[in-house]
Write a protein that holds these residues in place. Sequence first.
Motif, PDB file in Angstrom:
ATOM      1  N   GLY A  15       5.557  18.017 -12.897  1.00 24.92           N
ATOM      2  CA  GLY A  15       5.079  17.875 -11.526  1.00 24.92           C
ATOM      3  C   GLY A  15       3.599  17.632 -11.408  1.00 24.92           C
ATOM      4  N   HIS A  16       2.940  17.207 -12.492  1.00 26.64           N
ATOM      5  CA  HIS A  16       1.484  17.044 -12.455  1.00 26.64           C
ATOM      6  C   HIS A  16       1.122  15.870 -11.551  1.00 26.64           C
ATOM      7  N   GLN A  17       0.500  16.192 -10.423  1.00 29.73           N
ATOM      8  CA  GLN A  17       0.242  15.204  -9.376  1.00 29.73           C
ATOM      9  C   GLN A  17      -0.697  14.093  -9.849  1.00 29.73           C
ATOM     10  N   ALA A  63       2.714  14.430  -2.855  1.00 33.99           N
ATOM     11  CA  ALA A  63       3.149  15.756  -2.436  1.00 33.99           C
ATOM     12  C   ALA A  63       2.074  16.358  -1.540  1.00 33.99           C
ATOM     13  N   PRO A  64       2.341  17.516  -0.927  1.00 35.92           N
ATOM     14  CA  PRO A  64       1.297  18.161  -0.112  1.00 35.92           C
ATOM     15  C   PRO A  64      -0.009  18.302  -0.890  1.00 35.92           C
ATOM     16  N   SER A  79      -5.821   8.222  -1.132  1.00 39.32           N
ATOM     17  CA  SER A  79      -5.688   7.129  -2.102  1.00 39.32           C
ATOM     18  C   SER A  79      -4.286   7.058  -2.698  1.00 39.32           C
ATOM     19  N   VAL A  80      -3.645   8.206  -2.901  1.00 39.39           N
ATOM     20  CA  VAL A  80      -2.289   8.225  -3.458  1.00 39.39           C
ATOM     21  C   VAL A  80      -1.305   7.639  -2.454  1.00 39.39           C
ATOM     22  N   LEU A  99      -5.016  11.029   6.867  1.00 41.47           N
ATOM     23  CA  LEU A  99      -5.912  11.794   5.996  1.00 41.47           C
ATOM     24  C   LEU A  99      -7.328  11.240   6.017  1.00 41.47           C
ATOM     25  N   ARG A 100      -7.445   9.919   6.229  1.00 42.85           N
ATOM     26  CA  ARG A 100      -8.758   9.281   6.276  1.00 42.85           C
ATOM     27  C   ARG A 100      -8.832   8.359   7.494  1.00 42.85           C
TER      28      ARG A 100
END
Length: 268
Positions: free
Chosen positions: A137-139, A167-168, A173-174, A201-202
């Motif tokens: 699960g490493h984002q 994910a939360p 950018s993701v 988010l931006r």
Amino acid sequence: MDDSETLVRRATEAFNSGKPDEAQRLCEQGLARLPGDPVLHHLLAAVLFSRNAVAPAHAHIDVSLAKRPANAAARLLAARIARSEGNFDVALAHIDSAIAISPQREFFVEKARTLDQAGLRAQARESWRAILNVIPGHQEAAARLGRLAWEDGDPATAASLLAQAAAPGAPASVWFDLAVARQDLRDHAGAASAYRKAFELRPDHAEAALNLGIAMQEGGDVDAAMRAFAQAYRLRPQLFGSIAMALTSASHGRLWLDEDGLRRALAS
């Protein structure tokens, strides 16, 4: 008068409490009495680096490492400082030393980041894959592998990996990269959803607003597309040409013969 250990504790507490001025003052106070103390030099380097004072941070971590070359945490900080300076070979050498001393996950992540930033794509991809295999699960690993897959012309793999990363807590950018991959797959609704999240988010992300408009237009909702284009235009008027091209070239676009009329529509 505080001893060195007490000064280090107080400076660490100040730094962790968001008081870098106090932390720096305490470190400097200690080094005035104990100029060769490696722990104080290490801590002061961390404080200075957090304040973007890269050159003095570099000098202090060098003094610390000269006294304690086998300190893994100091090696990691030295690697981050070197990476910020663009000295990737030096950064990688410090990271490899840190890994040899104490193979911690954080060190492997730092190595992947450094390889990535150095433009060593094959090695970076291998490092990120190794991290994702150990920590599914490493984002950040999923996000970087997704971006690399998209750059390699594989939007399906990119979208799958970026969906894992989105994910939360994921940065704008993701979500933007996920939207682009979905758009390449002609998943206009999925792309629009991800662009909306990036823009949420931006709110200054003009490209997200522009691409949201394109995705909405391709999905057949021209009114919603115009609202997104208007947001993009307000944020960056220089995008007018891209907006006009999108409106006139898409299958669900609108033909604008009057440039001033289009500008008025976007401005309103």
